[in-house]
Design a protein around this motif. Sequence first.
Motif, PDB file in Angstrom:
ATOM      1  N   GLU A 191     -17.879 -19.922  -9.961  1.00 22.81           N
ATOM      2  CA  GLU A 191     -17.083 -21.122 -10.258  1.00 22.81           C
ATOM      3  C   GLU A 191     -16.939 -21.370 -11.759  1.00 22.81           C
ATOM      4  OE1 GLU A 191     -17.510 -25.960  -9.809  1.00 22.81           O
ATOM      5  OE2 GLU A 191     -18.463 -24.674  -8.312  1.00 22.81           O
ATOM      6  N   GLY A 192     -18.053 -21.389 -12.473  1.00 22.00           N
ATOM      7  CA  GLY A 192     -18.002 -21.690 -13.903  1.00 22.00           C
ATOM      8  C   GLY A 192     -17.171 -20.694 -14.679  1.00 22.00           C
ATOM      9  N   ALA A 193     -17.294 -19.404 -14.355  1.00 22.56           N
ATOM     10  CA  ALA A 193     -16.533 -18.371 -15.070  1.00 22.56           C
ATOM     11  C   ALA A 193     -15.040 -18.516 -14.807  1.00 22.56           C
ATOM     12  CB  ALA A 193     -17.014 -16.983 -14.634  1.00 22.56           C
ATOM     13  N   VAL A 194     -14.660 -18.837 -13.583  1.00 17.85           N
ATOM     14  CA  VAL A 194     -13.244 -19.026 -13.262  1.00 17.85           C
ATOM     15  C   VAL A 194     -12.671 -20.213 -14.035  1.00 17.85           C
ATOM     16  CG1 VAL A 194     -11.610 -19.603 -11.427  1.00 17.85           C
ATOM     17  CG2 VAL A 194     -13.458 -17.979 -10.985  1.00 17.85           C
ATOM     18  N   ILE A 195     -13.415 -21.296 -14.090  1.00 14.68           N
ATOM     19  CA  ILE A 195     -12.940 -22.480 -14.806  1.00 14.68           C
ATOM     20  C   ILE A 195     -12.766 -22.172 -16.284  1.00 14.68           C
ATOM     21  CG2 ILE A 195     -13.608 -24.802 -15.552  1.00 14.68           C
ATOM     22  CD1 ILE A 195     -14.877 -25.215 -12.824  1.00 14.68           C
ATOM     23  N   ARG A 196     -13.751 -21.527 -16.907  1.00 18.77           N
ATOM     24  CA  ARG A 196     -13.647 -21.188 -18.337  1.00 18.77           C
ATOM     25  C   ARG A 196     -12.469 -20.264 -18.589  1.00 18.77           C
ATOM     26  NH1 ARG A 196     -19.229 -21.013 -17.697  1.00 18.77           N
ATOM     27  NH2 ARG A 196     -19.188 -18.739 -17.431  1.00 18.77           N
ATOM     28  N   HIS A 197     -12.267 -19.280 -17.723  1.00 17.87           N
ATOM     29  CA  HIS A 197     -11.168 -18.335 -17.908  1.00 17.87           C
ATOM     30  C   HIS A 197      -9.817 -19.048 -17.859  1.00 17.87           C
ATOM     31  CE1 HIS A 197      -8.779 -14.700 -17.617  1.00 17.87           C
ATOM     32  NE2 HIS A 197      -8.289 -15.100 -16.443  1.00 17.87           N
ATOM     33  N   MET A 198      -9.635 -19.926 -16.894  1.00 19.03           N
ATOM     34  CA  MET A 198      -8.359 -20.638 -16.788  1.00 19.03           C
ATOM     35  C   MET A 198      -8.157 -21.588 -17.972  1.00 19.03           C
ATOM     36  SD  MET A 198      -6.651 -19.548 -14.214  1.00 19.03           S
ATOM     37  CE  MET A 198      -5.385 -20.821 -14.314  1.00 19.03           C
ATOM     38  N   ASN A 199      -9.199 -22.291 -18.364  1.00 21.16           N
ATOM     39  CA  ASN A 199      -9.058 -23.262 -19.451  1.00 21.16           C
ATOM     40  C   ASN A 199      -8.841 -22.598 -20.807  1.00 21.16           C
ATOM     41  OD1 ASN A 199      -9.367 -25.417 -17.690  1.00 21.16           O
ATOM     42  ND2 ASN A 199     -11.555 -25.677 -18.109  1.00 21.16           N
ATOM     43  N   GLU A 200      -9.504 -21.468 -21.033  1.00 17.11           N
ATOM     44  CA  GLU A 200      -9.434 -20.830 -22.341  1.00 17.11           C
ATOM     45  C   GLU A 200      -8.297 -19.830 -22.468  1.00 17.11           C
ATOM     46  OE1 GLU A 200     -13.278 -19.120 -22.944  1.00 17.11           O
ATOM     47  OE2 GLU A 200     -14.335 -21.058 -22.894  1.00 17.11           O
ATOM     48  N   ASP A 201      -7.964 -19.133 -21.386  1.00 18.19           N
ATOM     49  CA  ASP A 201      -6.978 -18.048 -21.482  1.00 18.19           C
ATOM     50  C   ASP A 201      -5.637 -18.371 -20.838  1.00 18.19           C
ATOM     51  OD1 ASP A 201      -9.001 -16.611 -22.709  1.00 18.19           O
ATOM     52  OD2 ASP A 201      -9.639 -15.645 -20.836  1.00 18.19           O
ATOM     53  N   HIS A 202      -5.579 -19.393 -20.005  1.00 20.27           N
ATOM     54  CA  HIS A 202      -4.325 -19.672 -19.293  1.00 20.27           C
ATOM     55  C   HIS A 202      -3.996 -21.162 -19.296  1.00 20.27           C
ATOM     56  CE1 HIS A 202      -4.184 -15.545 -17.815  1.00 20.27           C
ATOM     57  NE2 HIS A 202      -5.460 -15.666 -17.480  1.00 20.27           N
ATOM     58  N   ALA A 203      -4.263 -21.815 -20.425  1.00 22.97           N
ATOM     59  CA  ALA A 203      -4.022 -23.254 -20.519  1.00 22.97           C
ATOM     60  C   ALA A 203      -2.545 -23.590 -20.312  1.00 22.97           C
ATOM     61  CB  ALA A 203      -4.508 -23.775 -21.869  1.00 22.97           C
ATOM     62  N   ASP A 204      -1.652 -22.767 -20.870  1.00 19.10           N
ATOM     63  CA  ASP A 204      -0.217 -23.026 -20.722  1.00 19.10           C
ATOM     64  C   ASP A 204       0.219 -22.901 -19.264  1.00 19.10           C
ATOM     65  OD1 ASP A 204      -0.031 -23.455 -23.410  1.00 19.10           O
ATOM     66  OD2 ASP A 204       0.729 -21.443 -23.884  1.00 19.10           O
ATOM     67  N   SER A 205      -0.258 -21.869 -18.594  1.00 23.82           N
ATOM     68  CA  SER A 205       0.086 -21.682 -17.180  1.00 23.82           C
ATOM     69  C   SER A 205      -0.475 -22.820 -16.333  1.00 23.82           C
ATOM     70  CB  SER A 205      -0.452 -20.343 -16.678  1.00 23.82           C
ATOM     71  OG  SER A 205       0.159 -19.264 -17.361  1.00 23.82           O
ATOM     72  N   LEU A 206      -1.669 -23.270 -16.695  1.00 24.21           N
ATOM     73  CA  LEU A 206      -2.281 -24.379 -15.963  1.00 24.21           C
ATOM     74  C   LEU A 206      -1.419 -25.640 -16.098  1.00 24.21           C
ATOM     75  CD1 LEU A 206      -4.702 -25.532 -14.383  1.00 24.21           C
ATOM     76  CD2 LEU A 206      -5.792 -25.985 -16.603  1.00 24.21           C
ATOM     77  N   SER A 207      -0.988 -25.946 -17.289  1.00 24.77           N
ATOM     78  CA  SER A 207      -0.147 -27.124 -17.505  1.00 24.77           C
ATOM     79  C   SER A 207       1.182 -26.978 -16.783  1.00 24.77           C
ATOM     80  CB  SER A 207       0.085 -27.335 -19.003  1.00 24.77           C
ATOM     81  OG  SER A 207      -1.139 -27.613 -19.674  1.00 24.77           O
ATOM     82  N   GLN A 208       1.714 -25.760 -16.752  1.00 24.97           N
ATOM     83  CA  GLN A 208       2.989 -25.520 -16.083  1.00 24.97           C
ATOM     84  C   GLN A 208       2.890 -25.761 -14.583  1.00 24.97           C
ATOM     85  OE1 GLN A 208       4.443 -21.436 -16.163  1.00 24.97           O
ATOM     86  NE2 GLN A 208       6.549 -22.157 -16.416  1.00 24.97           N
ATOM     87  N   LEU A 209       1.842 -25.261 -13.965  1.00 23.77           N
ATOM     88  CA  LEU A 209       1.734 -25.429 -12.509  1.00 23.77           C
ATOM     89  C   LEU A 209       1.449 -26.887 -12.138  1.00 23.77           C
ATOM     90  CD1 LEU A 209      -1.346 -25.671 -11.053  1.00 23.77           C
ATOM     91  CD2 LEU A 209      -1.569 -23.411 -12.096  1.00 23.77           C
ATOM     92  N   ILE A 210       0.703 -27.610 -12.986  1.00 21.92           N
ATOM     93  CA  ILE A 210       0.461 -29.028 -12.705  1.00 21.92           C
ATOM     94  C   ILE A 210       1.753 -29.821 -12.847  1.00 21.92           C
ATOM     95  CG2 ILE A 210      -0.714 -31.115 -13.524  1.00 21.92           C
ATOM     96  CD1 ILE A 210      -3.119 -29.347 -14.200  1.00 21.92           C
ATOM     97  N   ALA A 211       2.542 -29.510 -13.870  1.00 17.16           N
ATOM     98  CA  ALA A 211       3.815 -30.210 -14.076  1.00 17.16           C
ATOM     99  C   ALA A 211       4.785 -29.969 -12.929  1.00 17.16           C
ATOM    100  CB  ALA A 211       4.443 -29.764 -15.385  1.00 17.16           C
ATOM    101  N   SER A 212       4.655 -28.817 -12.260  1.00 13.68           N
ATOM    102  CA  SER A 212       5.552 -28.521 -11.149  1.00 13.68           C
ATOM    103  C   SER A 212       5.216 -29.321  -9.899  1.00 13.68           C
ATOM    104  CB  SER A 212       5.519 -27.027 -10.828  1.00 13.68           C
ATOM    105  OG  SER A 212       4.289 -26.662 -10.220  1.00 13.68           O
TER     106      SER A 212
END
Length: 330
Positions: free
Chosen positions: A246-267
């Motif tokens: 869990e922790g590694a997945v969260i860090r990976h998304m927050n640090e390496d895919h912040a733009d994609s994360l914001s994009q999917l939330i905005a959708s």
Amino acid sequence: MSRDTTSAPPSGAGRERRTSRIRVLRASDIQAPSSAGAAAGTDGRASHLGEIVHLARNGEAGSRTEAKMSEDPEPTLSERAPYLKPDDAARALARRLLGESRHAALATVTMPDGQPLATRVALSTLPSGDVGLLLSNLSEHSRALASHPRASLLVGHTAPGDGLRLPRLTLRGHVVRLVPGADEARARARYLARLPEAALYADFADFAFYSLTIVDGLLNAGFARAHRLDRADLCRDPSPEMEAREGAVIRHMNEDHADSLSQLIASQRTTDQTSWQIATLDPLGFEAISDTGDLVRIDFAQAVVEPEGYRHAFVRLVKEARTKQARAKP
């Protein structure tokens, strides 16, 4: 349940008489009347008992069936209540109400008087989808839970106007205090990720972390849209391997895919926030917090059942977000 297969009397009176036969076979009706009532002729049960004896002696068709019908239990509340069968939309709404709530009304039972008590508490979610609580051991509700661990939790949106127009979720379950160890450490990390200001008092000697294990729930999604939910509608227990990742997945998304994360939330949400960080993760989805403190719950398209499934779940969400964004362009 067996039914009388003889032909029904043609008249309404015949049907009424059949109904009366069913009623008089109840235990309360066949008890012997008091001597005073029998003498006065006002009890009415003697005549009912006489009719039963008449039925038995004459062997009228259906008498045994009617007796069985009278002994059948009354429908339970859940069988009579107007609940809808939960669908995917109802389940998603229920998980969203819980995942996007920072506070709730906690209902407990005080001992030894057995009186109800409702208090406001802050909450988080656990990896299974159950509820995490941080409670003071000096509080009345903590003392109540020590004696009577069953409790109910109410969460829901708030807005000006008639609050009954808004969706809300009631949960029922069992509350236990978490002892120091892996489960307590995990509950602490998730709680502080959602409520970082709680770090000011989380280590006070009188505070402790608790878990509310969900048994079932009631979702009111609006007028005439009530659903009774089972635990399986709200929770999934992750494997130990998934919890460890869990922790590694969260860090990976927050640090390496912040733009994609914001994009999917905005959708999926109408929001002007552009910076998000995942706070918690579970097999059914995740919760993210914006830089201004907004909290959202996003469900995966399907439940994750193994650690590698998290990657596929996020990739699918991002692809769907980009497709939706492309279609929205003029």
